[in-house]
Motif scaffolding. Structure first.
Motif, PDB file in Angstrom:
ATOM      1  N   THR A  49       1.172  -0.882   0.247  1.00 52.65           N
ATOM      2  CA  THR A  49      -0.140   0.605   0.027  1.00 52.65           C
ATOM      3  C   THR A  49       0.815   1.226  -0.482  1.00 52.65           C
ATOM      4  OG1 THR A  49      -1.253  -1.235   1.263  1.00 52.65           O
ATOM      5  CG2 THR A  49      -1.604   1.480   1.352  1.00 52.65           C
ATOM      6  N   THR A  50       0.112   2.684  -1.000  1.00 49.42           N
ATOM      7  CA  THR A  50       1.887   3.392  -1.195  1.00 49.42           C
ATOM      8  C   THR A  50       0.437   4.511  -1.091  1.00 49.42           C
ATOM      9  OG1 THR A  50       2.622   2.709  -2.971  1.00 49.42           O
ATOM     10  CG2 THR A  50       2.844   4.276  -2.663  1.00 49.42           C
ATOM     11  N   TYR A  51       0.816   5.349   0.314  1.00 50.89           N
ATOM     12  CA  TYR A  51       0.182   6.161   1.135  1.00 50.89           C
ATOM     13  C   TYR A  51       0.875   7.648  -0.005  1.00 50.89           C
ATOM     14  CZ  TYR A  51      -1.329   3.048   4.483  1.00 50.89           C
ATOM     15  OH  TYR A  51      -2.393   2.053   4.533  1.00 50.89           O
ATOM     16  N   ASN A  52       0.626   8.436  -0.324  1.00 51.35           N
ATOM     17  CA  ASN A  52       1.353   9.401  -1.227  1.00 51.35           C
ATOM     18  C   ASN A  52       0.621  11.042  -0.749  1.00 51.35           C
ATOM     19  OD1 ASN A  52       3.028   8.181  -3.702  1.00 51.35           O
ATOM     20  ND2 ASN A  52       0.548   8.085  -4.110  1.00 51.35           N
ATOM     21  N   PHE A  53       1.624  11.239   0.410  1.00 51.61           N
ATOM     22  CA  PHE A  53       1.392  13.381   0.696  1.00 51.61           C
ATOM     23  C   PHE A  53       1.615  14.090   0.515  1.00 51.61           C
ATOM     24  CE2 PHE A  53       2.066   9.537   4.562  1.00 51.61           C
ATOM     25  CZ  PHE A  53       0.546   9.071   4.820  1.00 51.61           C
ATOM     26  N   THR A  54       1.185  14.497  -1.164  1.00 50.09           N
ATOM     27  CA  THR A  54       1.518  15.140  -1.925  1.00 50.09           C
ATOM     28  C   THR A  54       1.509  16.217  -1.085  1.00 50.09           C
ATOM     29  OG1 THR A  54      -0.616  15.101  -2.361  1.00 50.09           O
ATOM     30  CG2 THR A  54       0.634  12.923  -3.406  1.00 50.09           C
ATOM     31  N   SER A  55       0.729  17.171  -0.496  1.00 49.93           N
ATOM     32  CA  SER A  55       1.527  18.477  -0.319  1.00 49.93           C
ATOM     33  C   SER A  55       1.042  18.752   1.184  1.00 49.93           C
ATOM     34  CB  SER A  55       0.686  19.795  -1.193  1.00 49.93           C
ATOM     35  OG  SER A  55      -0.621  19.157  -1.535  1.00 49.93           O
ATOM     36  N   TYR A  56       1.212  20.067   1.121  1.00 48.29           N
ATOM     37  CA  TYR A  56       1.317  20.830   3.198  1.00 48.29           C
ATOM     38  C   TYR A  56       1.332  22.100   2.724  1.00 48.29           C
ATOM     39  CZ  TYR A  56       3.067  16.338   4.649  1.00 48.29           C
ATOM     40  OH  TYR A  56       2.687  14.972   5.377  1.00 48.29           O
ATOM     41  N   ASP A  57       0.603  22.716   4.176  1.00 44.17           N
ATOM     42  CA  ASP A  57       0.889  23.687   4.355  1.00 44.17           C
ATOM     43  C   ASP A  57       1.925  24.232   4.877  1.00 44.17           C
ATOM     44  OD1 ASP A  57       0.003  23.298   6.825  1.00 44.17           O
ATOM     45  OD2 ASP A  57      -1.876  24.198   6.991  1.00 44.17           O
ATOM     46  N   SER A  58       1.690  25.545   4.909  1.00 46.41           N
ATOM     47  CA  SER A  58       3.393  26.340   6.020  1.00 46.41           C
ATOM     48  C   SER A  58       2.994  26.274   7.646  1.00 46.41           C
ATOM     49  CB  SER A  58       4.172  27.390   5.568  1.00 46.41           C
ATOM     50  OG  SER A  58       2.897  28.354   5.390  1.00 46.41           O
ATOM     51  N   LYS A  59       1.766  25.984   7.542  1.00 43.62           N
ATOM     52  CA  LYS A  59       0.877  26.440   8.891  1.00 43.62           C
ATOM     53  C   LYS A  59       2.311  25.807  10.097  1.00 43.62           C
ATOM     54  CE  LYS A  59      -0.386  29.570   6.830  1.00 43.62           C
ATOM     55  NZ  LYS A  59       0.099  31.463   6.521  1.00 43.62           N
ATOM     56  N   ILE A  60       1.248  25.411  10.876  1.00 35.86           N
ATOM     57  CA  ILE A  60       1.880  24.620  12.617  1.00 35.86           C
ATOM     58  C   ILE A  60       0.516  23.511  12.579  1.00 35.86           C
ATOM     59  CG2 ILE A  60       2.573  24.707  14.860  1.00 35.86           C
ATOM     60  CD1 ILE A  60       2.738  27.270  14.806  1.00 35.86           C
TER      61      ILE A  60
ATOM     62  N   ASN B 137       4.051  20.672   9.357  1.00 37.39           N
ATOM     63  CA  ASN B 137       2.390  21.364   8.868  1.00 37.39           C
ATOM     64  C   ASN B 137       1.228  20.309   8.068  1.00 37.39           C
ATOM     65  OD1 ASN B 137       5.372  22.058   7.194  1.00 37.39           O
ATOM     66  ND2 ASN B 137       4.686  23.807   8.656  1.00 37.39           N
ATOM     67  N   ASN B 138       0.176  20.770   8.546  1.00 36.02           N
ATOM     68  CA  ASN B 138      -0.481  20.069   7.969  1.00 36.02           C
ATOM     69  C   ASN B 138      -0.332  19.876   6.174  1.00 36.02           C
ATOM     70  OD1 ASN B 138      -2.146  21.031  10.026  1.00 36.02           O
ATOM     71  ND2 ASN B 138      -1.027  23.249   9.612  1.00 36.02           N
ATOM     72  N   LEU B 139      -1.370  17.995   6.130  1.00 35.40           N
ATOM     73  CA  LEU B 139      -1.199  18.093   4.792  1.00 35.40           C
ATOM     74  C   LEU B 139      -2.932  18.470   4.395  1.00 35.40           C
ATOM     75  CD1 LEU B 139      -0.475  15.248   3.103  1.00 35.40           C
ATOM     76  CD2 LEU B 139      -3.020  14.248   4.487  1.00 35.40           C
ATOM     77  N   THR B 140      -2.573  18.506   2.816  1.00 34.19           N
ATOM     78  CA  THR B 140      -3.760  19.059   2.434  1.00 34.19           C
ATOM     79  C   THR B 140      -3.863  18.560   0.955  1.00 34.19           C
ATOM     80  OG1 THR B 140      -1.789  20.590   0.836  1.00 34.19           O
ATOM     81  CG2 THR B 140      -2.816  21.381   3.119  1.00 34.19           C
ATOM     82  N   ASN B 141      -2.878  17.305   0.548  1.00 37.14           N
ATOM     83  CA  ASN B 141      -3.588  16.470   0.052  1.00 37.14           C
ATOM     84  C   ASN B 141      -2.369  14.946  -0.005  1.00 37.14           C
ATOM     85  OD1 ASN B 141      -3.262  15.352  -3.747  1.00 37.14           O
ATOM     86  ND2 ASN B 141      -5.374  16.989  -3.048  1.00 37.14           N
TER      87      ASN B 141
ATOM     88  N   LEU C 109      -8.695  26.481   8.558  1.00 37.18           N
ATOM     89  CA  LEU C 109      -8.431  28.533   8.699  1.00 37.18           C
ATOM     90  C   LEU C 109      -7.684  28.222   9.389  1.00 37.18           C
ATOM     91  CD1 LEU C 109     -12.744  29.168   8.652  1.00 37.18           C
ATOM     92  CD2 LEU C 109     -11.051  29.818   6.600  1.00 37.18           C
ATOM     93  N   TYR C 110      -6.882  28.985   9.842  1.00 37.11           N
ATOM     94  CA  TYR C 110      -6.159  29.437  11.093  1.00 37.11           C
ATOM     95  C   TYR C 110      -6.247  30.690  12.194  1.00 37.11           C
ATOM     96  CZ  TYR C 110      -4.090  26.390   7.019  1.00 37.11           C
ATOM     97  OH  TYR C 110      -3.453  26.014   6.797  1.00 37.11           O
ATOM     98  N   ASP C 111      -5.717  30.709  12.710  1.00 38.61           N
ATOM     99  CA  ASP C 111      -5.591  31.912  13.279  1.00 38.61           C
ATOM    100  C   ASP C 111      -5.017  32.113  13.579  1.00 38.61           C
ATOM    101  OD1 ASP C 111      -3.560  30.481  14.966  1.00 38.61           O
ATOM    102  OD2 ASP C 111      -4.608  30.113  17.047  1.00 38.61           O
ATOM    103  N   SER C 112      -4.598  33.311  13.946  1.00 44.94           N
ATOM    104  CA  SER C 112      -3.253  34.585  14.333  1.00 44.94           C
ATOM    105  C   SER C 112      -1.381  34.198  14.587  1.00 44.94           C
ATOM    106  CB  SER C 112      -3.738  35.789  14.752  1.00 44.94           C
ATOM    107  OG  SER C 112      -3.717  35.705  15.984  1.00 44.94           O
ATOM    108  N   MET C 113      -2.402  32.525  15.142  1.00 40.77           N
ATOM    109  CA  MET C 113      -0.305  32.068  15.489  1.00 40.77           C
ATOM    110  C   MET C 113       0.376  30.827  14.374  1.00 40.77           C
ATOM    111  SD  MET C 113      -0.181  34.258  17.832  1.00 40.77           S
ATOM    112  CE  MET C 113       1.648  33.047  18.826  1.00 40.77           C
ATOM    113  N   ASN C 114      -1.591  30.965  13.812  1.00 48.30           N
ATOM    114  CA  ASN C 114      -0.929  30.130  12.559  1.00 48.30           C
ATOM    115  C   ASN C 114      -1.051  28.404  13.052  1.00 48.30           C
ATOM    116  OD1 ASN C 114       0.611  31.789   9.998  1.00 48.30           O
ATOM    117  ND2 ASN C 114       2.008  32.157  10.898  1.00 48.30           N
ATOM    118  N   TYR C 115      -2.111  28.978  13.726  1.00 49.00           N
ATOM    119  CA  TYR C 115      -2.173  27.069  13.801  1.00 49.00           C
ATOM    120  C   TYR C 115      -4.262  27.226  13.086  1.00 49.00           C
ATOM    121  CZ  TYR C 115       1.060  26.404  17.791  1.00 49.00           C
ATOM    122  OH  TYR C 115       1.936  26.449  19.007  1.00 49.00           O
TER     123      TYR C 115
END
Length: 296
Positions: A213-224, A252-256, A274-280
């Motif tokens: 089984t292959t899990y491709n975690f193709t993109s992340y955001d730049s937040k915490i 970072n957080n998985l986006t795709n 959606l993020y708060d002012s501290m990037n969480y």
């Protein structure tokens, strides 16, 4: 298979994240417009601007994950299962000399353990540098003894985990193995390939008829990533039961992502926040899923 059952549970939780691939918002960072007094995930305590720890995930006004902590110490993690409205999978954490040494996962339905309670007892050891080097898991169904799994860990020169090898025993004989092959890009895990097959009774793996089984975690955001506020060791062990959750170890957080079983491709899935002012992250864009934090 046991792991397939657990994957189903976690897949349901993660479906709450599955929305449009469009990551734009009206108010991309300081998103207090929809949560004017709950900028840290709906905890009613106002925006947290200092250190924090992840407390809950709430989807459709129901708690799907809860982390019981004292200060920055994780004591228990509670995950809602999809088998019933009051069915939970609970991880209880034990520490030795300040490090997680044991994690016990059990089921609970309507506040009590079911007759065939599925139990995993993990015992964890570390090398001289503080990295996990060995784990032994004893699994049982209620009072019936099940399999024993032995895990070994490999790291690259920078200390990032690159491989976990599981050898499973039935009684005194080895019966199967699983390789967890991890690809790291920067501080994020971008690919996981699991290979499962049989072994000889002495533990020699067979290279034929492997299930991959292959899990491709193709993109992340730049937040915490909010899971990084909790102990990494816990999520290493949790991911052995739910491999999709290896992304909880990323910065970072998985986006795709997409998943491929053997040669059959799966549909790519996009996740938004959606993020708060501290990037969480405080929610998905539709406000169906919310993150709740506790200030430290």
């Amino acid at each position: 298979m046991i792991k397939n059952y657990f994957f189903k549970v976690v897949a349901v939780i993660l479906l709450a994240f599955m929305f449009s691939c469009d990551n734009t918002t009206d108010d991309p960072i300081n998103n207090n417009k929809n949560n004017p007094n709950t900028g840290s995930g709906g905890n009613g305590g106002g925006t947290i601007t200092g250190p924090r720890i992840l407390h809950k995930l709430v989807a459709n006004n129901e708690i799907t994950q809860e982390f019981v902590t004292t200060g920055n110490v994780l004591e228990k993690a509670i995950f809602r299962e999809d088998s019933g409205p009051n069915s939970f999978f609970i991880g209880t954490v034990t520490y030795t000399s300040g490090k997680i040494s044991k994690i016990k996962f059990t089921q609970e339905v309507n506040g009590t353990a079911p007759a065939n309670n599925l139990i995993y007892n993990f015992n964890i050891t570390y090398d001289s540098g503080g990295k996990i080097n060995s784990t032994i898991c004893n699994m049982s169904f209620g009072t019936t003894t099940g399999f024993t799994s032995e895990y070994s860990y490999t790291y690259d020169g920078s200390g990032k985990m690159t491989k976990i090898v599981e050898k499973k025993k039935d009684g005194v004989d080895y019966v199967s193995f699983t390789n967890y092959n991890l690809t790291n890009t920067g501080d994020n895990i971008t690919k996981l390939v699991t290979e499962t097959g049989t072994t000889s009774s002495t533990g020699v793996p067979s290279t034929t008829n492997l299930m991959t089984t292959t899990y491709n975690f193709t993109s992340y955001d730049s937040k915490i990533n909010p899971y990084t506020t909790l102990p990494k060791t816990f999520f290493v062990i949790w991911s052995l039961l739910h491999p999709l959750n290896f992304t909880y170890l990323s910065a970072n957080n998985l986006t795709n992502y997409n998943i491929q079983y053997n040669t059959t491709p799966m549909v790519s899935t996009g996740l938004t926040y959606l993020y708060d002012s501290m990037n969480y992250p405080v929610s998905d864009q539709t406000q169906v899923l919310k993150y709740v934090y506790k200030a430290l």
